[in-house]
Design a protein around this motif. Structure first.
Motif, mmCIF file in Angstrom:
data_model
loop_
_atom_site.group_PDB
_atom_site.id
_atom_site.type_symbol
_atom_site.label_atom_id
_atom_site.label_comp_id
_atom_site.label_asym_id
_atom_site.label_seq_id
_atom_site.Cartn_x
_atom_site.Cartn_y
_atom_site.Cartn_z
ATOM 1 N N THR A 177 0.853 -1.190 0.000
ATOM 2 C CA THR A 177 0.000 0.000 0.000
ATOM 3 C C THR A 177 0.889 1.239 0.000
ATOM 4 O OG1 THR A 177 -1.749 -1.141 1.210
ATOM 5 C CG2 THR A 177 -1.783 1.268 1.228
ATOM 6 N N GLN A 178 0.676 2.100 -0.953
ATOM 7 C CA GLN A 178 1.478 3.313 -1.064
ATOM 8 C C GLN A 178 0.859 4.419 -0.219
ATOM 9 O OE1 GLN A 178 4.380 3.564 -2.650
ATOM 10 N NE2 GLN A 178 4.267 1.429 -3.327
ATOM 11 N N ILE A 179 1.688 5.062 0.593
ATOM 12 C CA ILE A 179 1.236 6.165 1.438
ATOM 13 C C ILE A 179 1.626 7.474 0.760
ATOM 14 C CG2 ILE A 179 1.434 7.247 3.709
ATOM 15 C CD1 ILE A 179 2.131 4.510 4.841
ATOM 16 N N ALA A 180 0.666 8.338 0.551
ATOM 17 C CA ALA A 180 0.913 9.582 -0.165
ATOM 18 C C ALA A 180 1.714 10.544 0.703
ATOM 19 C CB ALA A 180 -0.416 10.217 -0.582
ATOM 20 N N SER A 181 2.478 11.381 0.023
ATOM 21 C CA SER A 181 3.270 12.388 0.738
ATOM 22 C C SER A 181 2.428 13.635 0.986
ATOM 23 C CB SER A 181 4.513 12.744 -0.082
ATOM 24 O OG SER A 181 4.128 13.272 -1.341
ATOM 25 N N GLY A 199 1.877 14.736 10.931
ATOM 26 C CA GLY A 199 1.688 13.860 12.081
ATOM 27 C C GLY A 199 2.023 12.425 11.768
ATOM 28 N N ARG A 200 1.097 11.521 12.118
ATOM 29 C CA ARG A 200 1.315 10.100 11.917
ATOM 30 C C ARG A 200 1.461 9.745 10.437
ATOM 31 N NH1 ARG A 200 -0.099 6.540 16.033
ATOM 32 N NH2 ARG A 200 0.767 7.362 17.978
ATOM 33 N N VAL A 201 0.725 10.429 9.583
ATOM 34 C CA VAL A 201 0.802 10.134 8.148
ATOM 35 C C VAL A 201 2.202 10.398 7.630
ATOM 36 C CG1 VAL A 201 -0.107 10.737 5.878
ATOM 37 C CG2 VAL A 201 -1.644 10.628 7.829
ATOM 38 N N ARG A 202 2.804 11.497 8.067
ATOM 39 C CA ARG A 202 4.159 11.829 7.637
ATOM 40 C C ARG A 202 5.158 10.801 8.163
ATOM 41 N NH1 ARG A 202 5.910 17.527 9.561
ATOM 42 N NH2 ARG A 202 5.656 16.427 11.552
#
Length: 351
Positions: free
Chosen positions: A95-99, A103-106
């Motif tokens: 699963t690719q996480i977008a930039s 916070g946690r996403v980064r």
């Protein structure tokens, strides 16, 4: 065959209720209770006589599908994800996480970027993006770009040419892909797009040809040693030198010349190459001189300067090669080309 009770037809506004007195009965066997089977989830079959009572029914089960190439016995069902890309490595199920998040996403994005399994694909994707951009900017078809990407992946998987720049390898792959797809380009044209020198393109082209031929031979020997038969569609065919006639069509299209000029120039270049009238000249010089001669012969003259801008040959070189063709015009020009007034030798200039 379904039997509907009369009570259900009397009051259409009554709330729906399952009618237990209605049964699906085979019209052939007429067994009660019916012996029904459901071999496929979309049809109903009588188990006694085999009559299909209904088909094309809506399948209410889960739609399990798999995109795995090595799935032989449906032991790896997967309902999500795209088809496997042969140009990338790994299972490609990540699963690719977008930039751009915070916070946690980064933190998750940074953690994913540190994974070593993704670095190889990222390098490949960057190279593929550059190949696609170069081919799009140069007006090269998509199949040529896909072939160049496939050739680049073979080099990358073998970890070959480590001392070479990636731009040089990409230029060589595009040059070979053009020849493989029967739309050859010259060193000068590849240089105009990739900014890799002609000498460097020539060197990497010879090295890549030798490498791909050796890889193909090794792969075929491995298949034969295991008792298999090599796939003819998966073999590398060594390219040959570009014939002048292969370039005539494209150059004539760029000059907006009609089909008859294109046909005559291609035939003339083949005849010149066979008879050796311009022996020692480069294919570009032969093509430019033949187009120059054919355009005047068929009544659609193009100046040497106009042709030089397309063929990337100086107009002086074109005139010098044309003088040799003009001296042999009687033997080079086929009478079929100019019959019925389609062309005339008197249209040819002396220089």
């Amino acid at each position: 065959m379904a039997a509907i009770s009369p009570a259900a037809l009397q009051d259409p506004n009554a709330p729906w209720r399952k009618n237990l007195s209605a049964h699906v009965i085979c019209p052939e066997c007429k067994e009660v209770p019916p012996n029904l089977e459901f071999p496929g989830s979309h049809e109903t079959v009588c188990g006694s006589c085999g009559l299909v009572l209904s088909d094309r029914e809506i399948d209410m089960h889960s739609e399990w599908r798999t995109f795995s190439n090595d799935d032989q016995n449906n032991d790896d069902p997967s309902r999500v994800g795209d088809a496997t890309n042969p140009l990338l490595n790994g299972d490609q199920l990540e699963t690719q996480i977008a930039s751009g998040g915070s916070g946690r996403v980064r933190d998750l994005y940074r953690a994913q970027n540190k994974q070593s399994s993704e670095k190889a694909n990222k390098a490949l994707l960057a190279a593929y993006k550059e190949i696609g951009a170069l081919c799009d900017g140069f007006g090269i078809q998509k199949n040529v770009a896909d072939t160049a990407k496939y050739l680049f992946k073979i080099v990358d998987d073998a970890k070959a040419f480590k001392g070479k720049s990636q731009d040089v390898i990409i230029a060589g792959c595009i040059f070979i892909a053009c020849r493989q797809c029967k739309v050859p380009r010259t060193f000068t044209e590849i240089f105009a797009v990739t900014k890799v020198t002609r000498k460097e393109i020539g060197r990497i082209y010879k090295a890549l040809e030798k490498f791909f031929t050796a890889q193909n031979l090794e792969r075929n020997n491995a298949v034969v040693s295991n008792g298999g038969v090599p796939d003819p569609n998966d073999t590398y065919t060594a390219t040959t030198s570009t014939k002048p006639s292969d370039l005539c069509n494209r150059f004539c299209n760029l000059l907006d010349l009609p089909f008859q000029v294109t046909s005559v120039s291609s035939s003339l270049s083949d005849r010149v190459t066979t008879e050796g009238n311009l022996a020692g000249r480069s294919p570009l010089s032969i093509v430019a001189a033949c187009i120059y001669m054919a355009s005047y012969l068929m009544g659609y003259p193009k100046s040497a300067k106009e042709i030089s801008q397309v063929a990337h040959v100086s107009d002086g070189t074109i005139r010098g090669a044309y003088k040799q063709l003009y001296a042999e015009r009687e033997s080079l020009v086929d009478k079929e080309w100019i019959k019925d007034g389609k062309g005339a030798l008197k249209n040819l200039p002396q220089s």
